[in-house]
Design a protein around this motif. Structure first.
Motif, mmCIF file in Angstrom:
data_model
loop_
_atom_site.group_PDB
_atom_site.id
_atom_site.type_symbol
_atom_site.label_atom_id
_atom_site.label_comp_id
_atom_site.label_asym_id
_atom_site.label_seq_id
_atom_site.Cartn_x
_atom_site.Cartn_y
_atom_site.Cartn_z
ATOM 1 N N GLY A 14 0.792 -1.225 0.000
ATOM 2 C CA GLY A 14 0.000 0.000 0.000
ATOM 3 C C GLY A 14 0.823 1.274 0.000
ATOM 4 O O GLY A 14 0.260 2.379 0.008
ATOM 5 N N HIS A 35 2.695 2.894 -2.219
ATOM 6 C CA HIS A 35 2.529 3.829 -3.334
ATOM 7 C C HIS A 35 1.253 4.641 -3.165
ATOM 8 O O HIS A 35 1.250 5.874 -3.335
ATOM 9 N N SER A 36 0.169 3.969 -2.811
ATOM 10 C CA SER A 36 -1.104 4.673 -2.618
ATOM 11 C C SER A 36 -1.024 5.636 -1.440
ATOM 12 O O SER A 36 -1.591 6.730 -1.485
ATOM 13 N N GLN A 92 0.762 8.801 -2.416
ATOM 14 C CA GLN A 92 -0.021 9.625 -3.335
ATOM 15 C C GLN A 92 -1.059 10.483 -2.600
ATOM 16 O O GLN A 92 -1.604 11.432 -3.169
ATOM 17 N N GLN A 93 -1.316 10.144 -1.336
ATOM 18 C CA GLN A 93 -2.291 10.905 -0.552
ATOM 19 C C GLN A 93 -1.724 12.272 -0.185
ATOM 20 O O GLN A 93 -0.521 12.431 0.018
ATOM 21 N N TYR A 103 -3.692 5.528 5.042
ATOM 22 C CA TYR A 103 -4.147 4.671 3.941
ATOM 23 C C TYR A 103 -4.196 3.244 4.457
ATOM 24 O O TYR A 103 -3.200 2.722 4.953
ATOM 25 N N LYS A 104 -5.384 2.665 4.385
ATOM 26 C CA LYS A 104 -5.595 1.305 4.901
ATOM 27 C C LYS A 104 -5.086 1.215 6.337
ATOM 28 O O LYS A 104 -5.581 1.909 7.209
#
Length: 389
Positions: free
Chosen positions: A327, A329-330, A333-334, A355-356
């Motif tokens: 996770g 990369h995601s 990106q936030q 994230y997650k």
């Protein structure tokens, strides 16, 4: 061990050093119901959680050993020792088995917390511990020592605490630490880390490693002739956690109140031995353990103080970017979200993003000991992490 009970969630709080006392420093200087003067603390974490303070590793605070070979020498031993305690805790107090349990940490306590969290999550999966483990929070944590050391120079330079000559001196000293780590010479790396700190002090006129904007006269610790690096580092990083006023409280009224401390045991009496026994493990990273936690679905939060040097935010962000977690990369990106300072509405007190099962909090105007510097913001963060806000 000391427990303050609140119904909805429970939290184990681990301090750094190694050799820093949870029942002493964490309790009376940071987040317990009373401060060092035994007055109520308005930002105590017991408002939002049942808080468990543990003097860890053995030899810290009031904990002790009479056998020299019983001191922990690595985080693996620290984790297995803590698991013994946690098994006993959840067996003896079954009412806590169904309450969300978090581990919060600070400094070297974060390195230990990562290892403890992995051991605990594995024990729960195997059925040997009954616990509703809800996550771990790593505050200003010594997860990747080298990333911290390598960013000291750039951080101090951009905050006008080093000139070009000083930046070169600190960078050269840090590079030697890097070489030792790369060669797996970890005890040598710890010694070179100590030398690098001396270079930092010499070039910054004695900057406070725990808050770059706070400098007290006794922060300047010139090394004595013939003093070994263990003793010097103990003076730098263990003694500040055992200031005279706190030691008098713990060895006086608190010792009397507990009524179980052996006569020959002094609070903090073995702290330097705790530190020296861990010296060979000190510069080892545990980024891989954080990765294992994330991949296992454990909730992991990193939080860091803007003014902390010893574990600066630049270094924290570097090791986070090394994670193999799918996770990542995601997460990167936030965009972060600002948080108002609860003590000053309309003024930004922090930024965060999640994230997650991973989150990061950037705490403004705080050094290494975030609850001491920004108590209201730290309490709000606790509530957010434990999903109470």
């Amino acid at each position: 061990m000391k427990l303050f009970q609140k119904e909805h969630v429970s939290a184990l709080c681990l301090k750094g050093g190694p050799g820093g006392s949870g029942s002493g420093f964490g309790n009376f200087e940071e987040i317990g119901p009373l401060n060092r003067d035994l007055e109520p603390r308005k930002t105590s974490w017991v408002q939002a959680a049942s808080v468990l303070f543990v003097d860890n590793p053995v030899g810290t605070g009031f904990s002790y050993t009479e056998q020299p070979d019983r001191f922990a020498t690595n985080v693996s031993t620290v984790a297995s020792d803590m698991l013994v305690l946690l098994k006993h805790f959840f067996t003896q107090l079954p009412e806590f088995q169904s309450i969300p349990f978090y581990i919060f940490s600070e400094s070297y306590g974060g390195k230990m917390a990562a290892a403890i969290s992995l051991e605990l999550s594995q024990a729960i999966a195997q059925g040997s511990v009954k616990c509703k483990f809800a996550g771990v929070a790593l505050g200003d944590s010594w997860i990747s020592p080298l990333d911290s050391v390598m960013t000291w120079g750039p951080y101090l330079y951009t905050t006008s605490l080093l000139d070009d000559y000083g930046l070169a001196d600190v960078s050269n000293a840090a590079e030697k630490v890097k070489q030792a780590v790369e060669q797996q010479q970890f005890l040598k790396a710890t010694e070179l880390w100590s030398i690098t700190e001396t270079v930092v002090e010499q070039n910054t006129n004695g900057v406070n490693f725990y808050n770059i904007l706070t400098q007290e006269p006794d922060d300047k610790l010139a090394s004595s002739a013939g003093e070994n690096f263990i003793s010097l580092q103990a003076r730098r990083h263990i003694h500040p956690l055992h200031k005279q006023s706190l030691s008098e409280l713990m060895n006086g009224p608190i010792r009397k109140k507990l009524a179980i401390i052996p006569q020959n045991v002094t609070w903090g009496g073995q702290a330097e031995k705790v530190f020296s026994n861990m010296a060979g493990d000190f510069m080892r990273p545990v980024v891989d353990i954080v990765d294992q936690l994330l991949m296992a679905g454990v909730n992991v939060t990193v939080y860091n103080g803007q003014l902390d040097l010893i574990v600066d935010t630049m270094g924290q962000e570097l090791w986070v970017k090394q994670l193999k977690w799918e996770g990542l990369h995601s997460f990167t990106q936030q965009r972060w979200t600002p948080l108002d300072d609860p003590a000053a509405p309309g003024v930004t007190g922090a930024f965060y993003k999640t994230y997650k099962n991973f989150g990061f909090y950037w705490i403004l105007k705080a050094g290494h000991m975030i609850p001491s510097d920004q108590g209201p913001m730290a309490l709000q963060m606790l509530k957010m992490i434990t999903q109470q806000d």
